[in-house]
Design a protein around this motif. Structure first.
Motif, short mmCIF file in Angstrom:
data_model
loop_
_atom_site.label_atom_id
_atom_site.label_comp_id
_atom_site.label_asym_id
_atom_site.label_seq_id
_atom_site.Cartn_x
_atom_site.Cartn_y
_atom_site.Cartn_z
N MET A 1 -12.62 15.90 6.87
CA MET A 1 -12.11 14.88 5.97
C MET A 1 -12.59 13.63 6.40
O MET A 1 -12.55 13.26 7.55
CB MET A 1 -10.55 14.68 6.08
N SER A 2 -13.76 12.98 5.64
CA SER A 2 -14.25 11.68 5.91
C SER A 2 -13.42 10.50 5.92
O SER A 2 -12.36 10.67 4.85
CB SER A 2 -15.54 11.35 5.08
N ARG A 3 -13.68 9.58 6.57
CA ARG A 3 -12.73 8.41 6.77
C ARG A 3 -13.45 7.32 6.38
O ARG A 3 -14.62 7.20 6.78
CB ARG A 3 -11.82 8.25 8.17
N ALA A 4 -12.90 6.19 5.66
CA ALA A 4 -13.49 4.94 5.38
C ALA A 4 -12.76 3.95 5.62
O ALA A 4 -11.45 3.90 5.49
CB ALA A 4 -14.01 5.13 3.83
N LYS A 5 -13.27 2.89 5.95
CA LYS A 5 -12.50 1.41 6.24
C LYS A 5 -12.14 0.83 5.21
O LYS A 5 -13.14 0.46 4.14
CB LYS A 5 -13.29 0.97 7.56
N ILE A 6 -10.96 0.47 4.83
CA ILE A 6 -10.62 -0.51 4.04
C ILE A 6 -10.81 -2.02 4.73
O ILE A 6 -10.40 -2.03 5.93
CB ILE A 6 -9.10 -0.66 3.32
N ASP A 7 -11.34 -3.06 3.97
CA ASP A 7 -11.34 -4.42 4.78
C ASP A 7 -11.03 -5.51 3.79
O ASP A 7 -12.02 -6.01 3.07
CB ASP A 7 -12.76 -4.58 5.09
N TRP A 8 -9.78 -5.50 3.31
CA TRP A 8 -9.08 -6.25 2.14
C TRP A 8 -8.13 -7.29 2.86
O TRP A 8 -7.58 -7.05 3.88
CB TRP A 8 -8.51 -5.54 1.29
N ARG A 9 -8.07 -8.41 1.99
CA ARG A 9 -7.33 -9.64 2.45
C ARG A 9 -5.96 -9.42 1.57
O ARG A 9 -5.76 -9.27 0.47
CB ARG A 9 -7.78 -10.96 2.35
N VAL A 10 -5.01 -9.26 2.55
CA VAL A 10 -3.69 -8.84 1.95
C VAL A 10 -2.56 -10.01 2.33
O VAL A 10 -2.78 -10.68 3.50
CB VAL A 10 -3.12 -7.60 2.57
N ASP A 85 -1.28 -17.49 2.09
CA ASP A 85 -1.76 -16.90 3.24
C ASP A 85 -2.11 -15.52 3.07
O ASP A 85 -1.21 -14.78 2.51
CB ASP A 85 -0.89 -17.40 4.37
N THR A 86 -3.17 -15.17 3.55
CA THR A 86 -3.44 -13.74 3.60
C THR A 86 -4.01 -13.18 5.10
O THR A 86 -4.52 -14.11 5.88
CB THR A 86 -4.68 -13.48 2.83
N THR A 87 -4.05 -11.88 5.37
CA THR A 87 -4.14 -11.32 6.47
C THR A 87 -5.38 -10.43 6.01
O THR A 87 -5.33 -9.57 5.23
CB THR A 87 -3.25 -10.77 7.28
N ARG A 88 -6.64 -10.33 6.88
CA ARG A 88 -7.66 -9.45 7.10
C ARG A 88 -7.15 -8.03 7.41
O ARG A 88 -7.02 -7.83 8.68
CB ARG A 88 -8.77 -9.86 7.35
N VAL A 89 -7.05 -7.00 6.42
CA VAL A 89 -6.47 -5.64 6.89
C VAL A 89 -7.75 -4.76 7.04
O VAL A 89 -8.31 -4.48 5.83
CB VAL A 89 -5.30 -5.19 5.88
N SER A 90 -7.99 -4.07 8.13
CA SER A 90 -8.88 -3.34 8.52
C SER A 90 -8.37 -2.01 9.09
O SER A 90 -7.93 -1.89 10.08
CB SER A 90 -10.04 -3.57 9.44
N HIS A 91 -8.17 -0.91 8.24
CA HIS A 91 -7.81 0.49 8.69
C HIS A 91 -8.65 1.40 8.01
O HIS A 91 -9.09 1.07 6.99
CB HIS A 91 -6.27 0.35 8.29
N THR A 108 -6.88 -0.68 -14.26
CA THR A 108 -5.45 -1.17 -14.61
C THR A 108 -5.05 -2.49 -14.51
O THR A 108 -4.25 -2.95 -15.25
CB THR A 108 -4.27 -0.35 -14.20
N THR A 109 -5.68 -3.32 -13.72
CA THR A 109 -5.78 -4.58 -13.61
C THR A 109 -6.73 -5.37 -13.16
O THR A 109 -7.91 -4.76 -12.73
CB THR A 109 -4.60 -4.78 -12.43
N GLU A 110 -6.86 -6.96 -13.19
CA GLU A 110 -8.12 -7.49 -12.89
C GLU A 110 -7.77 -8.21 -11.64
O GLU A 110 -8.77 -9.02 -10.99
CB GLU A 110 -8.23 -8.67 -14.01
N ASP A 111 -6.56 -7.95 -10.75
CA ASP A 111 -6.31 -8.49 -9.70
C ASP A 111 -7.12 -7.84 -8.59
O ASP A 111 -7.75 -6.60 -8.76
CB ASP A 111 -4.92 -8.22 -9.14
N ARG A 112 -7.36 -8.66 -7.38
CA ARG A 112 -8.07 -8.03 -6.21
C ARG A 112 -7.43 -7.05 -5.79
O ARG A 112 -6.07 -6.96 -5.61
CB ARG A 112 -8.40 -9.35 -5.35
N LEU A 113 -8.27 -6.24 -4.86
CA LEU A 113 -7.78 -5.14 -4.14
C LEU A 113 -6.59 -5.38 -3.08
O LEU A 113 -5.79 -4.62 -3.03
CB LEU A 113 -8.89 -4.40 -3.67
N GLY A 114 -6.77 -6.32 -2.32
CA GLY A 114 -5.75 -6.73 -1.52
C GLY A 114 -4.69 -7.00 -1.97
O GLY A 114 -3.54 -6.72 -1.38
#
Length: 363
Positions: A1-10, A85-91, A108-114
């Motif tokens: 099972m390959s893993r990929a990093k999300i790197d989004w501002r939440v 305020d946002t936090t950079r989430v990398s998991h 389904t939306t025009e909003d950003r991923l975070g």
């Protein structure tokens, strides 16, 4: 099972709440945060295998004439401020889940991923899908037991109960006044007494109330309460000034004066300028303020005084008989509203701005 990093501002507030939730659940953030983030993404994008089951349970809930109160609307427009305020989430999460989640968001939306991830995290920590299913099934079981008891006693449901359920089945989880009245007409009839009677019955069965920003739209009461809005509060505490009817302004004026009288030995008075500037935050004209004072004077316990051509509205709380005014005034007094002596206790209070569209998440 390959893993990929999300790197989004939440949004930081939600991320902090989610991390605290994981710690409270497992006592170990390092091992479990990534797993719970992935699970939240699976649930939001209906990738967890339980989505088909929840859809069937939702059908049962609606068949009973109930509202699926906690079903999330995914096609939404952002209402978050740009400077939040946002936090950079990398998991690291499952690579396919990351791709499928991103594709679902884009469709389904025009909003950003975070921002959408923050909604998914909030939904997961407030009530993950297994908990939602349990809550819904409990409601269906309670309804089934109640209906079976009624059938065993009377051999059949009351005609009005049947009609109410049939009307509910014509409606979505949120609906407009015109949609409700059309459903009543199609099932029962269109006389004004019938419309009024079944409107009350349907709203009670659905636990639905008017949208805070749109009096023509009904939404689940639970949704409104999650926003911190009390649907039973007077209109002045739920709606901006421009949306208040004349009657709501008059009632609001009476409530504010009555609450101030409770904080000042039972009596209080306000002139036109105080009504305009302090209570209505400079919104109405002088002439409209005078009109509201005169209309408020018609209730018991309120009286109009005219000294040297200057109108004053006085209240004696011991003589007020309108229960809605007394209850709202008492509630206001014990809330976090400013005291009677504070300048600027205004009816133009901040309420959550809610998109009233049919296909938007009520935030």
């Amino acid at each position: 099972m390959s893993r990929a990093k999300i790197d989004w501002r939440v949004p930081s507030a939600e991320w902090e709440s989610f991390v605290e939730f994981v710690y409270c659940e497992y006592g170990d953030n390092e091992r479990y945060v990534s797993r719970e983030v992935e699970q939240a993404m699976r649930e939001w994008a209906d990738l967890d295998g339980l989505a088909p089951i929840e859809k069937r349970v939702n059908r049962l809930v609606r068949a009973a004439g109930r509202t699926v109160e906690d079903s999330p609307e995914k096609k939404i427009a952002s209402t978050s401020p740009e400077d939040e305020d946002t936090t950079r989430v990398s998991h690291r999460v499952d690579a396919q889940v990351k791709n499928d989640f991103a594709e679902f968001v884009n469709q389904t939306t025009e909003d950003r991923l975070g921002l959408v991830l923050a909604r998914a995290l909030r939904q997961h920590r407030m009530a993950d899908r297994p908990q939602r299913l349990l809550n819904k099934l409990n409601r269906v079981v309670d309804d089934a037991e109640s209906l079976l008891a009624e059938m065993s006693e009377d051999d059949k449901l009351n005609t009005r109960q049947k009609r109410t359920i049939a009307i509910c089945n014509h409606l979505g989880d949120q609906f407009t006044r015109s949609e409700l009245e059309d459903a009543i007409r199609s099932v029962v009839g269109d006389s004004p007494p019938t419309i009024r009677d079944y409107t009350e019955k349907v709203l009670a069965r659905r636990n639905a109330v008017k949208h805070p920003n749109n009096s023509e739209l009904y939404i689940p009461e639970a949704t409104v309460r999650k926003l911190g809005v009390d649907p039973n509060a007077p209109a002045i505490d739920r709606k901006p000034y421009d949306d208040l009817t004349r009657g709501e302004k008059v009632h609001g004026l009476q409530v504010v004066l009555a609450s101030r009288s409770l904080a000042s030995n039972g009596k209080y008075q306000a002139n036109v300028q105080k009504v305009k500037r302090e209570i209505f935050d400079r919104e109405p004209s002088d002439s409209h303020s005078r009109e509201l004072i005169r209309l408020a004077d018609e209730a018991r316990g309120f009286n109009l005084a005219n000294r040297e051509g200057k109108l004053r509205l006085r209240v004696d709380i011991e003589k007020v008989t309108d229960r809605s005014v007394l209850e709202a005034a008492s509630s206001r007094l014990h809330s976090n509203s400013p005291s009677a002596d504070d300048e600027g206790e205004s009816l133009k209070e901040t309420v959550p701005v809610i998109n009233s569209g049919q296909n938007t998440e009520v935030r």
